[in-house]
Design an enzyme around this catalytic site. Structure first.
Site, short mmCIF file in Angstrom:
data_model
loop_
_atom_site.label_atom_id
_atom_site.label_comp_id
_atom_site.label_asym_id
_atom_site.label_seq_id
_atom_site.Cartn_x
_atom_site.Cartn_y
_atom_site.Cartn_z
N CYS A 123 19.93 24.69 -10.29
CA CYS A 123 19.05 22.83 -9.64
C CYS A 123 20.23 22.09 -10.68
CB CYS A 123 17.78 23.19 -10.22
SG CYS A 123 16.89 21.62 -9.03
N HIS B 227 15.37 26.52 -7.29
CA HIS B 227 14.65 27.43 -8.88
C HIS B 227 14.20 29.10 -8.77
CE1 HIS B 227 15.18 23.96 -12.09
NE2 HIS B 227 13.70 22.85 -10.24
N GLU C 222 14.36 31.27 -11.08
CA GLU C 222 13.38 32.37 -12.14
C GLU C 222 11.68 31.60 -11.80
OE1 GLU C 222 13.03 27.39 -12.50
OE2 GLU C 222 14.66 28.72 -12.08
#
Length: 242
Positions: free
Chosen positions: A115, A214, A216
């Site tokens: 990001c 994102h 994660e």
């Protein structure tokens, strides 16, 4: 060689509270970043902002680098005045992360920008940013809602590093951003788009990758697993040369 690779993850300084301690300055990164590294086979090493001249020394002790998401990069870094919706509040992080990225690119260290991290990578390579996507896209699906990630599809570009890791023609990803790549940085190429044309991934020589979403925040470990593999290979090469 059986040491798991050390993956540095950038952090940021914020006022936080815990236990009996209120409004204390802390170096933080969401736990999902460290879990993302650990679940993919790496050892997460947190990197709080430091003096930029120390970046090469820090990088010499790492096998790979992750620049995490967060607030907007100061547009002075790419020669622009701030948009009214640009939130610039991390000057020490801006300086530290740009130094880390310059050092990693110069040394050929595997790196992943997530990001904001992708945006800083683009700027370090001489690119610029769209400071507020709702100004340029018909329907903003990128920003999520306060405190909650959104989801939208991305389309990896076949024949790129990312396209090899994510061979689907389209996949849904967790997202939360209001800025994006405008002019592409030197030495980078686009490796994913959103359906509205927004650049969703860039990559450069070796294992140099930035993703606008994102990963994660989801269950797909493929991008981080590839970074860990690249870090392990670099580790073995260093042993062979040393």
């Amino acid at each position: 060689m059986d040491r798991r690779p050390f993956i540095g993850v950038s952090t940021y300084l914020v006022d936080a509270s815990w236990g009996d301690w209120q409004d204390r300055r802390a170096a933080l990164v969401p736990e999902r970043y460290t879990a993302y590294v650990q679940d993919s086979g790496g050892i997460a090493v947190l990197l709080p902002p430091d003096a930029p001249e120390r970046a090469p020394d820090v990088l010499a002790r790492l096998d790979a680098l992750v620049i995490a998401g967060g607030p907007d990069l100061d547009p002075a870094f790419y020669g622009s005045a701030p948009h009214p919706r640009t939130e610039v509040d991390s000057p020490e992080r801006d300086v530290w992360e740009t130094a880390l990225l310059r050092g990693a690119l110069a040394a050929g260290i595997p790196l992943l920008g997530i990001c904001r991290g992708m945006q800083v990578l683009n700027v370090v390579c001489g690119g610029t940013l769209v400071q507020h996507l709702p100004d340029v896209v018909a329907a903003d699906v990128h920003g999520g809602t306060p405190g909650k990630y959104g989801t939208h599809p991305v389309r990896p570009v076949p024949g790129t590093l990312l396209g090899g890791l994510l061979p689907e023609s389209e996949l849904d990803v967790p997202t939360f951003h209001h800025q994006a790549v405008d002019r592409l940085g030197a030495g980078l190429r686009v490796s994913a788009h959103a359906p509205d044309g927004t650049v969703e991934a860039v990559e450069g020589p070796g294992f140099t990758l930035g993703v606008q979403w994102h990963p994660e925040q989801g269950d797909d470990l493929r991008v981080m697993q590839a970074l860990v593999r690249a870090a392990t290979a670099a580790q073995l090469d260093a042993v062979a040369l040393g």
